[in-house]
Design a protein around this motif. Sequence first.
Motif, short mmCIF file in Angstrom:
data_model
loop_
_atom_site.label_atom_id
_atom_site.label_comp_id
_atom_site.label_asym_id
_atom_site.label_seq_id
_atom_site.Cartn_x
_atom_site.Cartn_y
_atom_site.Cartn_z
N ARG A 155 0.83 -1.21 0.00
CA ARG A 155 0.00 0.00 0.00
C ARG A 155 0.87 1.26 0.00
N GLY A 156 0.55 2.16 -0.90
CA GLY A 156 1.34 3.37 -1.05
C GLY A 156 2.39 3.26 -2.13
N LEU A 157 2.69 2.02 -2.56
CA LEU A 157 3.64 1.81 -3.65
C LEU A 157 2.93 1.46 -4.95
N THR A 158 2.00 0.52 -4.88
CA THR A 158 1.22 0.12 -6.05
C THR A 158 -0.09 -0.47 -5.56
N ASP A 159 -1.11 -0.47 -6.39
CA ASP A 159 -2.42 -1.01 -6.03
C ASP A 159 -2.56 -2.40 -6.66
N LEU A 160 -2.73 -3.42 -5.81
CA LEU A 160 -2.83 -4.80 -6.26
C LEU A 160 -4.24 -5.31 -5.98
N THR A 161 -4.95 -5.72 -7.03
CA THR A 161 -6.32 -6.21 -6.91
C THR A 161 -6.38 -7.69 -7.29
N PRO A 162 -6.73 -8.59 -6.35
CA PRO A 162 -6.82 -10.00 -6.71
C PRO A 162 -8.16 -10.34 -7.38
N VAL A 163 -8.09 -11.27 -8.33
CA VAL A 163 -9.27 -11.87 -8.95
C VAL A 163 -9.34 -13.30 -8.45
N ALA A 164 -10.45 -13.69 -7.82
CA ALA A 164 -10.61 -15.04 -7.31
C ALA A 164 -10.90 -16.00 -8.46
N VAL A 165 -10.09 -17.06 -8.58
CA VAL A 165 -10.15 -17.96 -9.74
C VAL A 165 -10.30 -19.40 -9.26
N PRO A 166 -11.52 -19.94 -9.20
CA PRO A 166 -11.70 -21.36 -8.88
C PRO A 166 -11.49 -22.23 -10.11
N ARG A 167 -11.09 -23.50 -9.90
CA ARG A 167 -10.85 -24.39 -11.04
C ARG A 167 -12.16 -24.96 -11.57
N LEU A 168 -12.99 -25.52 -10.71
CA LEU A 168 -14.29 -26.08 -11.11
C LEU A 168 -15.39 -25.35 -10.37
N LEU A 169 -16.55 -25.21 -11.02
CA LEU A 169 -17.70 -24.56 -10.37
C LEU A 169 -19.01 -25.32 -10.58
N THR A 170 -19.04 -26.30 -11.43
CA THR A 170 -20.30 -26.99 -11.74
C THR A 170 -20.27 -28.41 -11.17
N GLY A 171 -21.48 -28.96 -11.00
CA GLY A 171 -21.61 -30.32 -10.51
C GLY A 171 -21.24 -30.45 -9.05
N ILE A 172 -21.16 -31.68 -8.60
CA ILE A 172 -20.84 -31.95 -7.19
C ILE A 172 -19.43 -31.46 -6.88
N ALA A 173 -18.50 -31.67 -7.82
CA ALA A 173 -17.11 -31.29 -7.58
C ALA A 173 -16.95 -29.78 -7.41
N GLY A 174 -17.84 -29.00 -8.02
CA GLY A 174 -17.69 -27.56 -7.96
C GLY A 174 -18.50 -26.86 -6.90
N ALA A 175 -19.34 -27.60 -6.18
CA ALA A 175 -20.23 -26.96 -5.21
C ALA A 175 -19.44 -26.23 -4.12
N GLY A 176 -18.41 -26.90 -3.58
CA GLY A 176 -17.62 -26.27 -2.53
C GLY A 176 -16.88 -25.04 -3.04
N ASN A 177 -16.39 -25.10 -4.28
CA ASN A 177 -15.68 -23.95 -4.84
C ASN A 177 -16.60 -22.77 -5.07
N LEU A 178 -17.86 -23.04 -5.40
CA LEU A 178 -18.81 -21.94 -5.60
C LEU A 178 -19.03 -21.18 -4.30
N ALA A 179 -19.18 -21.93 -3.19
CA ALA A 179 -19.32 -21.26 -1.89
C ALA A 179 -18.05 -20.50 -1.54
N MET A 180 -16.90 -21.08 -1.89
CA MET A 180 -15.62 -20.43 -1.61
C MET A 180 -15.46 -19.15 -2.43
N LEU A 181 -16.01 -19.14 -3.64
CA LEU A 181 -15.92 -17.94 -4.47
C LEU A 181 -16.64 -16.77 -3.80
N ARG A 182 -17.79 -17.06 -3.21
CA ARG A 182 -18.51 -15.99 -2.49
C ARG A 182 -17.71 -15.53 -1.28
N ASP A 183 -17.08 -16.48 -0.58
CA ASP A 183 -16.26 -16.10 0.58
C ASP A 183 -15.06 -15.26 0.14
#
Length: 430
Positions: A155-183
């Motif tokens: 902070r004060g040197l440069t502004d760094l903005t993260p983009v949250a990038v989950p690997r999977l979001l659909t089906g059973i495998a992606g359900a947990g990642n979808l909740a994590m994306l909101r978090d």
Amino acid sequence: MPDSQPWQPDDHAADAAGATGGPETAAPAGLVLCGARLTDGRVVDVRLGGGRIEAVGTAGSLAAGPRLDLRGYLLLPAPAEPHTHSDTALTADGAGPGTPGPASHRPEDIRRRATEAALLQLGHGATALRSHVRIGDVRGLAPLEAVLQARRSLRGLTDLTPVAVPRLLTGIAGAGNLAMLRDAVKMGAGAVGGCPDLDPDPAGYAEAVLEVAAEQGCPVDLHTDSDDPARLGRLAAMAAGLRPGVSLGPCAGLSRLPPQAAARAADQLAAAGVTVICLPQGGCCGVEGRGTAPVRLLRAAGVRVAAGSGALRDLANPVGRGDPLEAAYLLASQHGLPAAKAYEAVSSAARTAMGLPGVRVEAGFPAELLAVRGEQLPEVLSLAYSRVVVHRGRVVARTSAVREYCDSETVVALDLPRQGRTDPGSCGGP
């Protein structure tokens, strides 16, 4: 001043303030950048204050105060970096020099790499960065938290903005990642994204990301090759009208489509108001084909095109530089854009894609500036060596390039900088 001479400010007090103060140190009151050249040819003084440009006047016209001599430099709006990967940056050599094996993904190592990468890119001139950070699966939100810690330290040197990038979001495998994306958004991620191409249901993935963005009121930045026109058309239709906005990149697959299909896709993206962030130095994840989006086709269709760097010395590109001026150089040299349009892609277009206010070297605008030794923009893109970076009205980085030649009649006749040797006939290295 010849290019071989180290750059020095007229008043060391300005640099001392930045060197001794912490990240929150305010800009020196009334700092004046003296004798800088603008792209329209004018040579001006620029007074900064309160993180903004207070005044622009002819050289020598502004009141005295802390001063920086920028004679011989071209003064530009600072570039921004709209597509980087802080969590994987600087991992091409594994865990580090003398330490074989894969790179560490411990939070403390991610934080160190993210900080170092941001400072490297700041040295190139990028005073704002958007970083795609992987979340989910076994690592959870730890990489995001590490990058957020890096952001706080910068902070004060440069502004760094993260983009949250989950690997999977659909089906059973992606359900947990979808909740994590909101978090992730609640933790501080500035945008949501990911790579629909890697999900078994690409359309469902994109729909899930857009739904979270609409709920949270945050931007979308999706990583896609865009080599499927039907899929891209559906994505453009879903993204139309979403605010704050949707960006796609690197979209190199568009250049491999038949011309009519590519033109139709460009029209759809333009109608939806989607920004394309191309990566002139090549792909950054190892899954998309090499190449760059068809920049001239997209611009002709009315698509806003920004340019990023992508990989910074990771496995996808072990020689990635993370230099916005290199991206602009490649747009000009490989894609035929005029120098001004090429630089616009890494400055004003990139800032717009990131939701940042515009910058011009005029009174009232944010003091986000880059001074590069040279007199014209094409020269700067060709030989962008010495640089001075201003963020929030304060000098935060500078690079001084020194070039010397061995003594000879030609060097003396042209008054070129010579090596400081007592034996004039010697021709050793500098």
